[in-house]
Design a protein around this motif. Sequence first.
Motif, short mmCIF file in Angstrom:
data_model
loop_
_atom_site.label_atom_id
_atom_site.label_comp_id
_atom_site.label_asym_id
_atom_site.label_seq_id
_atom_site.Cartn_x
_atom_site.Cartn_y
_atom_site.Cartn_z
N LEU A 154 26.85 39.35 43.73
CA LEU A 154 27.78 39.24 44.07
C LEU A 154 28.30 40.62 45.01
CD1 LEU A 154 30.40 37.98 43.12
CD2 LEU A 154 30.74 39.78 41.54
N LEU A 166 34.92 38.02 48.49
CA LEU A 166 34.24 38.05 47.32
C LEU A 166 33.15 36.41 48.63
CD1 LEU A 166 34.02 39.62 44.58
CD2 LEU A 166 34.51 37.24 42.90
N MET A 168 29.57 35.29 46.94
CA MET A 168 27.92 35.07 46.30
C MET A 168 27.52 33.75 46.55
SD MET A 168 28.31 34.79 41.77
CE MET A 168 28.65 32.88 41.98
N THR A 201 37.39 37.55 37.71
CA THR A 201 36.66 38.54 37.23
C THR A 201 37.08 39.28 36.91
OG1 THR A 201 37.78 39.52 39.86
CG2 THR A 201 35.58 38.79 39.75
#
Length: 222
Positions: A154, A166, A168, A201
């Motif tokens: 991540l 973000l 990932m 998150t």
Amino acid sequence: MSLLYVDGFLFTAGQRGKPKLVIENNSFFRTKGDNLRAYWSCSAYKSKKCRCKLVTHRGSFTVKYTSKQHSHPDEYSDISSITPLEADIDDFYVRDSKEDDKKHKRKKKSSQPAGVQHVKHAIVAKQERKTFHQGDDDEEETVGLEEHKFALDLRLETGSKGRPKLVMGGYSFFRNNSSNNKTYWLCSKNRLIKCRARIITFDGCSGMILKNQHHNHPPTEY
């Protein structure tokens, strides 16, 4: 069927900001497709019951009409008056079948190099039983505890418009909203091809919840 050759593909934004393909003074929205082709229906499909449909193919500038007759006048009288939207036609060539998506994930997992770890579950719920004694009666109370796992791949980056992104597992997510100590992220292809993958998150720690990681497209970040 009727074939049409175009010099390039022009996109404009629909009422909800989603890309529409403009062909011969009319716009079309994507209905389905796979890695090689995309199927499009006239934007007036519902409002005016227009049944005009076409197909585009990856790597080709030839448009194939499966039904060319519109049930309404041209949507645009002048193409130059259209506000273009930056979009890549290749982003629309993705599988829609859930079975195909599962096959893609299995193939990706089997070809993953050693040393790369996958996050199978991002949150695990545990239960701890506590017993309280009050006289001769025993009462039990179940307390739910949450244990958060962490994603090793991540990372947080800055997107093309300066917004946080973000990344990932080869997929990117944009910030949707925040509530209390949680931040909600949607797949970057959410608006373009309706990818429903999401991440939550927690502020101040690296724990997170993978609400849905079934992407309907290949990875975009490497």
